[in-house]
Design an enzyme around this catalytic site. Sequence first.
Site, PDB file in Angstrom:
ATOM      1  N   TYR A 141      15.576  -9.409   6.940  1.00  0.00           N
ATOM      2  CA  TYR A 141      16.402 -10.369   6.190  1.00  0.00           C
ATOM      3  C   TYR A 141      17.501 -10.985   7.058  1.00  0.00           C
ATOM      4  CZ  TYR A 141      14.185  -8.480   1.970  1.00  0.00           C
ATOM      5  OH  TYR A 141      13.282  -8.092   1.011  1.00  0.00           O
ATOM      6  N   LYS A 191       5.681   1.553   8.423  1.00  0.00           N
ATOM      7  CA  LYS A 191       4.373   0.940   8.631  1.00  0.00           C
ATOM      8  C   LYS A 191       4.083   1.054  10.138  1.00  0.00           C
ATOM      9  CE  LYS A 191       0.839  -1.444   7.033  1.00  0.00           C
ATOM     10  NZ  LYS A 191      -0.159  -0.874   6.135  1.00  0.00           N
ATOM     11  N   ASP A 223       2.417   1.450   2.167  1.00  0.00           N
ATOM     12  CA  ASP A 223       1.405   1.106   1.153  1.00  0.00           C
ATOM     13  C   ASP A 223       1.013   2.327   0.336  1.00  0.00           C
ATOM     14  OD1 ASP A 223       0.478   1.955   3.594  1.00  0.00           O
ATOM     15  OD2 ASP A 223      -1.222   0.593   3.710  1.00  0.00           O
ATOM     16  N   ASP A 247      13.788  -2.800  -0.508  1.00  0.00           N
ATOM     17  CA  ASP A 247      13.987  -3.785  -1.564  1.00  0.00           C
ATOM     18  C   ASP A 247      12.888  -3.634  -2.624  1.00  0.00           C
ATOM     19  OD1 ASP A 247      14.832  -5.962  -2.977  1.00  0.00           O
ATOM     20  OD2 ASP A 247      14.339  -7.462  -1.463  1.00  0.00           O
ATOM     21  N   ASP A 251      12.973  -1.186  -6.488  1.00  0.00           N
ATOM     22  CA  ASP A 251      12.681  -1.809  -7.786  1.00  0.00           C
ATOM     23  C   ASP A 251      11.478  -1.142  -8.451  1.00  0.00           C
ATOM     24  OD1 ASP A 251      14.755  -3.530  -7.929  1.00  0.00           O
ATOM     25  OD2 ASP A 251      13.596  -5.369  -7.684  1.00  0.00           O
TER      26      ASP A 251
END
Length: 360
Positions: A141, A191, A223, A247, A251
């Site tokens: 980001y 990852k 994943d 992020d 959620d």
Amino acid sequence: MDRIVVLPGDGIGPEVTRQAQRVLEAVAGKHDILNLKFEEALIGGASIDAKGTPLGDDVVELCRESRAILLGAVGGPKWDDMPVDTRPEKGLLGIRKALGLFANLRPAQVFSALKDASSLRPEVVDGIDMLVVRELTGGIYFGEPREIDRSGPVRKAINAMVYDENEIARICRIAFEAARGRRKHLTQVHKANVLEVSQLWMEVCDEVAKDYPDVELAHQLVDSCAMLLLKEPNRFDVIVTGNLFGDILSDEAAMITGSLGMLPSASLAEGGLGLYEPVHGSAPDIAGQDLANPLAAIMSAAMLLEHSFSAFDAANEIRDAVSSVLDAGHRTGDIVLPGEDRPTIGCVEMGDKVLEALGS
Ligand code: NAD
């Protein structure tokens, strides 16, 4: 005297922070170690209306000189047509940046009384109690270079995922410390099969782990972590990961609980300063009607005691009080379960019930 700055903000923000402050005052009164002084200041739309800016420099200074900040929520239709740079949300982003809040802590807990609120089967969610620790100021980001290149015949865009070892180590330490105070299990999410950045995360996390031999560390691909969160959420205690994965996973974990009005959060800076706020927004549809659920804000206050004051007993007292209020069947409108036929209570009365459960 320890100063806590309260930034009520907009919509239901002032309603829920008022209840959280009452609870903090009550608990502080019971625990002599806590000598709290509250100071209120403006942020978001309320600040735009009064001062023409969503976050005044004086407010940033006040927050910097405080021990902790309790925030409600910002935003609402009144300010929706303003230019993006001057909208209420800028106040929130501004305070996070100004204070260097690099660690975002999002607990996802299912209270037994509310296990039917989840879209997963009750037996899968019963007892969920996990904490997602997300790095908040680095990664893709914020990485450079970043641009959309429109100069050639084919448009091209680039963002860079960048972390240095110090950024990784400091967030891992926060996560190990949190795990130490819980069930002593940490999952580092990555990852690494395709990203060098993730390989460095694993390397640094393993190095930090040497200082925490009592905490069991596991590495998990992002994943498969996303799948396991839905299949066996109970296996997770603390999860630590970078900005992008965090992020999404925070959620996902939160939504498993099924109740937006129940989710607290903490954002921490180096040196112990922390900002505590419910995950929900300003809920303009119910603002000013005494309908808001204050429990997310109240549990954010519990996180404040835990992380900014190391007042673990006081924090647990608040969580136990919330749990017993729910067990007793008290509900604001948003957490009434299908088939439950009982009158709902308002924001203030929910605050009263928590205070009663605390013996105040
Ligand atoms: P929201 O979280 O405010 O509301 C979504 C739905 O959940 C609404 O129906 C609302 O009534 C309900 N709800 C939320 N919190 C509740 C609570 N404590 N008790 C009972 N019901 C609750 O999200 P939204 O509607 O998308 O956004 C409304 C405003 O809030 C927008 O201006 C948005 O930008 C802002 N917002 C602010 C923050 C923040 O300050 N951190 C976060 C998200 C959204």
